[in-house]
Structures are given as structure tokens and as C-alpha cells.
Design a protein around this motif. Sequence first.
Motif, PDB file in Angstrom:
ATOM      1  N   PHE A  81      24.099  11.399   9.888  1.00 40.00           N
ATOM      2  CA  PHE A  81      25.175  12.178   9.579  1.00 40.00           C
ATOM      3  C   PHE A  81      25.748  12.011   8.214  1.00 40.00           C
ATOM      4  N   ALA A  96      26.400  22.914   4.196  1.00 41.76           N
ATOM      5  CA  ALA A  96      25.242  22.843   5.235  1.00 41.76           C
ATOM      6  C   ALA A  96      23.926  23.685   4.943  1.00 41.76           C
ATOM      7  N   GLN A  99      21.803  22.269   2.327  1.00 41.58           N
ATOM      8  CA  GLN A  99      21.353  20.909   2.708  1.00 41.58           C
ATOM      9  C   GLN A  99      19.663  21.336   2.562  1.00 41.58           C
ATOM     10  N   THR A 102      15.125  21.745   5.303  1.00 42.16           N
ATOM     11  CA  THR A 102      15.333  22.926   6.074  1.00 42.16           C
ATOM     12  C   THR A 102      14.061  23.659   6.726  1.00 42.16           C
ATOM     13  N   LYS A 107      18.284  21.703  12.007  1.00 36.97           N
ATOM     14  CA  LYS A 107      19.710  22.305  12.323  1.00 36.97           C
ATOM     15  C   LYS A 107      20.567  21.322  11.921  1.00 36.97           C
ATOM     16  N   THR A 108      21.536  21.711  11.353  1.00 38.27           N
ATOM     17  CA  THR A 108      22.914  20.882  11.095  1.00 38.27           C
ATOM     18  C   THR A 108      24.012  21.422  11.811  1.00 38.27           C
ATOM     19  N   GLU A 109      24.584  20.469  12.778  1.00 37.45           N
ATOM     20  CA  GLU A 109      25.686  20.861  13.586  1.00 37.45           C
ATOM     21  C   GLU A 109      27.033  20.286  12.818  1.00 37.45           C
TER      22      GLU A 109
END
Lengths: 139, 428
Positions: A81, A96, A99, A102, A107-109
Motif C-alpha cells: 500500500f 491511482a 499507477q 496495470t 486493481k487499486t483499492e
Amino acid sequence: MKFMLIMRATDEAFATMADTDFNEMLETIGRYNEELIRAGVLVAAEGLDDAAEGVVVDYSSEPPVVTDGPYGEAKELFGGFYILNVSSKEEAVEWAKRQPITGPGFKTEIRRVTTIDEFPQDNEWIKKERAWREATGQL
Amino acid sequence: MADPTGREAVAAVWRIESARIVGALARYTGDFALAEDLAQEALAEALVTWPREGVPAHPAGWLLTVGRRRAIDAFRRRSARDERYAVLARDLGEGGVAAGSAPADPVREAADVLWDPDQIDDDVLALMFVSCHPVLSREARVALTLRVVGGLTSDEIARSCLVPTATVQARITRAKKTLGAARVPFEVPSAAERTGRLGSVLNVVYVIFTEGSTASSGRDLLRPDLAAEALRLARVLTRLVPDEPEVHGLLALLELTAARFPTRTGPDGRPVLLEHQDRRRWDRSAIGRGRAALARANGAGRGLGAYGLQAAIAECHALAPSVRATDWERIVLLYEALGRLAPSPVVDLNRAVAVSMAEGPAAALEIVDALVADGALAGSHLLPSVRGELLTRLGRPGEARTELERAVELCGNDSERALLEGKIAALD
């Protein structure tokens, strides 16, 4: 070596936690935190806000698809994180999207990090933790 | 269980609890050296018993109980030849703190007797003061601190300090004998005595860190486990003696220095100079923690000590976007203050490097030439290496080559030597 202890809980566990006296829980966690501080091993610890308040950016398609929480499948484990200091959820979503790692399945939460201000300030364990955070620059 | 031998479980409990176990046993027996032996015996018994019977519900209490029983046995053995021990054995075993018949829960009972929560911090602090006692050699202080406060085994200490295990064991045995012969009591020194003695404790933590951050010999430049242990010890100390600003100064120095570890070596393991380090990869959270600790040291309003001043210098680097944009004037001032507080040719040499950045190489060369005239740092590669660098910048390549070649001859670390050879090649 640094480790992150990721606290995960099932719905049943969350229900149990909801039944527990809040001050009792603060004391239990406060004592544990104090042990970690005393041992010199605590570097950073943060709680995450409700998953339903989070956002998921899905890179399976181009452009990425942004959906609101709640959490996806349980098999989607955390890989690490970042903590960003930004002005809004939207700004965090924008970061995000940029980022670099990919593609399908990535996925980015995005979850807000709760602050100590959200806890009852008259609780003795919260007072102790605040003093420690002030002293170590982790407020 | 994933750990069928139970060894890992024992080791994990030991790392977390050993300081408190040795500390509690030392308070119980009043004998530091004996307490360390008893704790080691309890550890050995755990290594045999736990894999067979499983890890007990209260592993630390279990270790304490075993240690306490062994203490009573030891006193009974000794009582035959020593009246003082005879009295102690009677007190401990029958009439004293452990009075009464066999308790229903021996583990809880021993834990209650020995683990007075009000005493734990004092126990660990006393442990640090005893294992860093000035009657011991520097090597002995380091070994003993890593052993009794850090909970490292002799093998781990030997690997960290790059010496044979037998050497570590001999150092620890000798250290305990020295402490016994000097009749060093197991206690936190009085307030009047504490400040002076604390310097020795801080120095040991600093030495452990520098061993981890610049390996004095061998091929690797960094031994991060040892540096991490020093950081942990410094954090423990800030918790135990929060009112001593220099403790926070030391923690600040270690955090700010460790923040640069990710960039100090390249993928080939070679050192990367400050000017070539990718500052984006510095550990921002370590910088944050270091700055907070430095602010705490400054906040005491008593002026910074030697560690605090070095931390302030490290902070200047941490905040600068590049070597060029670094506040070199402030660094020069900080080195001047450090030179007054803790004069040393190394500080003067570092000041010369800062002066070369703030005012240019000519002013710096004057400081370096004065060091050469003094004969200071004669056997070290640092002086010719800095002098060679300054001469290069002054456009005197012939003299620069002679200096750098001399530095190569004197340098003991393989990767640093490669760096110097690169500088010589660049002169052509």
C-alpha cells in the motif's frame, strides 16, 4: 525487514466486533500497541475506513473502470500500500489511474486512512497514543 | 504445526521476551551474570521441551519459571560454601518472595513474582547500563548488548560482527567475569551518575549501527539486520529515558542515515555516491521519524549534542533536492559546532568537504593540508581520497592522481576501492 500485519475479518468477525464494548476494544488494542512501542518494533500502524467508502480502479479495460466500494472478492489479496497526502478522494483516484503497474487483474483499492481525531479524545489509551504519535511524528 | 521442531517458535518468543526475562531474573537474584546463565539454561530447556510437548500457553512465564527454579538450585549448590547465598536460597525458595507450598499454577505464580509491570522498564534499562558498562571493552559491550538486550544468539552475533562464534562466546564469558570482579551492581545508575554512563550506552548503539551501515571489512557495504537492531535499541531507549535529548538525537541520526540505505549501493553492490543517489528512493517515513526525533532533541532547549548535530547535518541532506541545492553553509556551521564539541580529524575532514561545496575547493584544501601537516589520519584512505578529489577540481590532475593512487593502496573495502579507481580513470 519490515512486515505489515494486515488485519482481515469475516462478516461474522465484524459482527462480533460490533457487539464488543468500544472502550474495552480501545483498551485491548491500546495495550497491544503499547507492547509494540515498548519493544521498539512499531514503525507505523493505520486503520482503514469502511470498505463501502472506498473506490476500486479496474485496469482490465482501457480507460480503467472506476467503481465505488464495497470490497470485491476475498481472493483479491493486498499486495502492498501507499499512503498519499491529497486533498480529496477524487485526487487520490487520479493518482491511482496513473499507477504504472496495470492490466487485467490489477486493481487499486482506495481507502481513507482514519485519524486519531475520530476516536474519543477523553479515552486514556487514545491520550497515550496521541502523546506517542506527537513524539514520533506520526500524527 | 508448520514448525514441527518448534525451534522457530522458541526463537521468536526469545527475541521478544529475552531482555525482560534476563532483567527480571537479574532483579530476582541480584546477580547479572548468573541471570544471563539462567536465562540461557531456560532457553536450552525450551528448545528440548517445546518441540516435544508443544509451545506452552504462557511461553514467557514458562521460561521465567524454569529460570527461577534453576536460580534456587544454583543458590542451594552454592550455599554449601557461601553463607550469603545460604541466606538468599532460604529467602527465595522458602521464606521469601516465593513463599508457600506448590502453587496451583506455577507458571502464573512465577510470572506474578518476577514480572512486576512497574519494574520491567527499569529492568531493561538496568540491563543496558550493565551490558554497556565502562569497565568492559568496546567489543565486549557490543556483544553483551546484542546478547542480553537484543536477544541474539552467539551465532547471530558472530555473523553480524564477522568474527568466529567461539570469539563471541569468549567475549561474553569474559565480560560477565569482568562485571563480577568489578562488583557492578544490577541497577539503573543514580541521576547524578546517569548522564555520564548514558554516553556509553548511546555509543554502543551507535557502534552497532555503524557496523551495520559501513562494514569495516569484507565485500558488502551494508549489513541491514545489524543496523535495524541498533534502530530498535535506540527506539527502546527513547521510551526508557525520554527526558534525555541526546537519546532522541541518536535516534534521529540513525533514522536519517538509514533513510538513505535504499540508494547507497547499486544493483552490482557497489557504493553509489551522494551526488548520484536517486533521492526519490530515500525512505520518506524514516526521514519523517528522524525529523520528529530531532525536533524532540532540539525542543529540550539544552543545545544539541554530538549525535544531535550529526542528525542535523543528515537532515540538511534529507531535505535537499540535490547536492547542488543543499544548504552547505549550514552544514559547515554544524560541523564547526561538532568540531568544538567532539574534536576529531574525521570531523575536520568532513568539514573540509562541506567547505569545498560552500566556498570552493581552494578553501577546503587549506583545511586538508593542515590535517596532513598534523599527521592526522595517516593510515586512512580518506585523507588522500578527499585531497585527490579537491586537486582534481582545482585542475591539478598530476597531483590528484598521486593522491588517489595512495588512497587505493590504503583502502580496505573492495567496493570503495573500485570507486577510487574509477576516479583515477576519469583523470585521463
